[in-house]
Design a protein around this motif. Structure first.
Motif, short mmCIF file in Angstrom:
data_model
loop_
_atom_site.label_atom_id
_atom_site.label_comp_id
_atom_site.label_asym_id
_atom_site.label_seq_id
_atom_site.Cartn_x
_atom_site.Cartn_y
_atom_site.Cartn_z
N ASN A 29 -10.53 -40.62 32.99
CA ASN A 29 -10.07 -39.29 32.61
C ASN A 29 -8.99 -38.84 33.58
OD1 ASN A 29 -11.86 -38.85 30.45
ND2 ASN A 29 -13.48 -38.24 31.85
N GLU A 30 -7.90 -38.31 33.03
CA GLU A 30 -6.83 -37.72 33.84
C GLU A 30 -7.10 -36.22 33.85
OE1 GLU A 30 -4.03 -36.33 35.92
OE2 GLU A 30 -3.80 -35.69 33.87
N VAL A 35 -6.80 -35.72 29.54
CA VAL A 35 -6.60 -36.85 28.64
C VAL A 35 -7.39 -38.04 29.15
CG1 VAL A 35 -4.85 -38.49 27.81
CG2 VAL A 35 -4.31 -36.08 27.94
N THR A 36 -7.95 -38.83 28.24
CA THR A 36 -8.62 -40.07 28.62
C THR A 36 -7.64 -41.22 28.43
OG1 THR A 36 -10.78 -39.22 27.97
CG2 THR A 36 -10.56 -41.61 28.14
N LEU A 37 -7.41 -41.96 29.50
CA LEU A 37 -6.52 -43.12 29.46
C LEU A 37 -7.37 -44.36 29.23
CD1 LEU A 37 -4.35 -42.23 32.56
CD2 LEU A 37 -3.86 -41.73 30.17
N SER A 39 -6.12 -48.02 28.73
CA SER A 39 -5.72 -49.26 29.41
C SER A 39 -4.46 -49.10 30.26
CB SER A 39 -5.53 -50.39 28.40
OG SER A 39 -4.53 -50.03 27.46
N THR A 40 -3.63 -48.13 29.93
CA THR A 40 -2.42 -47.86 30.72
C THR A 40 -2.17 -46.37 30.81
OG1 THR A 40 -0.93 -47.95 28.82
CG2 THR A 40 -1.28 -50.02 30.02
N GLY A 41 -1.34 -46.00 31.75
CA GLY A 41 -0.91 -44.62 31.89
C GLY A 41 0.46 -44.60 32.54
N THR A 42 1.12 -43.47 32.48
CA THR A 42 2.41 -43.33 33.13
C THR A 42 2.40 -42.09 34.02
OG1 THR A 42 3.32 -42.11 31.25
CG2 THR A 42 3.72 -44.48 31.31
N VAL A 43 3.01 -42.24 35.18
CA VAL A 43 3.18 -41.14 36.12
C VAL A 43 4.67 -40.82 36.14
CG1 VAL A 43 2.77 -40.33 38.46
CG2 VAL A 43 1.27 -42.06 37.49
N GLY A 44 4.99 -39.60 35.80
CA GLY A 44 6.40 -39.19 35.74
C GLY A 44 7.06 -39.17 37.10
N PRO A 45 8.38 -39.00 37.11
CA PRO A 45 9.12 -38.93 38.37
C PRO A 45 8.53 -37.87 39.30
CG PRO A 45 10.62 -38.97 36.52
CD PRO A 45 9.24 -38.81 35.96
N GLY A 47 5.66 -37.42 40.12
CA GLY A 47 4.47 -36.88 39.49
C GLY A 47 3.18 -37.22 40.21
N VAL A 48 2.11 -36.59 39.72
CA VAL A 48 0.77 -36.75 40.28
C VAL A 48 -0.21 -36.95 39.14
CG1 VAL A 48 -1.08 -35.59 41.55
CG2 VAL A 48 1.30 -35.25 42.23
N MET A 49 -1.20 -37.82 39.36
CA MET A 49 -2.33 -37.96 38.45
C MET A 49 -3.60 -37.93 39.29
SD MET A 49 -1.49 -41.01 35.81
CE MET A 49 -1.63 -40.49 34.14
N ILE A 50 -4.63 -37.30 38.75
CA ILE A 50 -5.95 -37.32 39.37
C ILE A 50 -6.89 -37.92 38.32
CG2 ILE A 50 -7.81 -36.04 40.45
CD1 ILE A 50 -5.70 -33.87 41.11
N LEU A 51 -7.46 -39.08 38.64
CA LEU A 51 -8.28 -39.81 37.68
C LEU A 51 -9.72 -39.84 38.15
CD1 LEU A 51 -5.89 -42.86 37.24
CD2 LEU A 51 -6.09 -40.90 35.72
N THR A 52 -10.63 -39.86 37.18
CA THR A 52 -12.06 -40.01 37.45
C THR A 52 -12.66 -40.84 36.33
OG1 THR A 52 -14.09 -38.85 38.04
CG2 THR A 52 -12.78 -37.88 36.30
N LYS A 53 -13.78 -41.48 36.61
CA LYS A 53 -14.42 -42.34 35.61
C LYS A 53 -14.91 -41.52 34.42
CE LYS A 53 -15.89 -46.13 38.49
NZ LYS A 53 -16.98 -47.03 38.82
N VAL A 54 -14.87 -42.13 33.25
CA VAL A 54 -15.37 -41.51 32.03
C VAL A 54 -16.89 -41.51 32.11
CG1 VAL A 54 -15.51 -41.73 29.53
CG2 VAL A 54 -13.36 -42.24 30.70
N LYS A 55 -17.51 -40.36 31.86
CA LYS A 55 -18.96 -40.29 31.88
C LYS A 55 -19.53 -40.99 30.66
CE LYS A 55 -19.64 -36.02 34.40
NZ LYS A 55 -20.25 -34.69 34.34
N ALA A 56 -20.58 -41.75 30.86
CA ALA A 56 -21.26 -42.41 29.75
C ALA A 56 -22.00 -41.37 28.92
CB ALA A 56 -22.24 -43.44 30.27
N GLU A 57 -21.86 -41.46 27.60
CA GLU A 57 -22.54 -40.53 26.72
C GLU A 57 -24.00 -40.92 26.60
OE1 GLU A 57 -20.64 -39.41 23.14
OE2 GLU A 57 -18.66 -39.80 23.96
#
Length: 58
Positions: A29-30, A35-37, A39-45, A47-57
């Motif tokens: 998760n970003e 947004v949930t990513l 297999s890939t993601g993009t970080v803009g010029p 830019g910053v992303m903060i990611l965490t694991k997707v919680k299992a349902e």
């Protein structure tokens, strides 16, 4: 990678003027764009992303 006993966060910082593409080994998760990513993601010029694991349902 930063975290506590129940959460881990991955901070990605792009210090260049070019878009950077990242490849993921698992869905993440970003948090800034909510947004949930898959297999890939993009970080803009500069830019910053903060990611965490997707919680299992349950």
């Amino acid at each position: 990678m930063r975290g506590s006993k129940d959460k881990e966060y991955l901070f990605l910082l792009n210090y260049s003027r070019d878009v950077q593409t990242i490849t993921l080994n698992e869905p993440l998760n970003e948090l800034l764009s909510d947004v949930t990513l898959q297999s890939t993601g993009t970080v803009g010029p500069y830019g910053v992303m903060i990611l965490t694991k997707v919680k299992a349902e349950k």
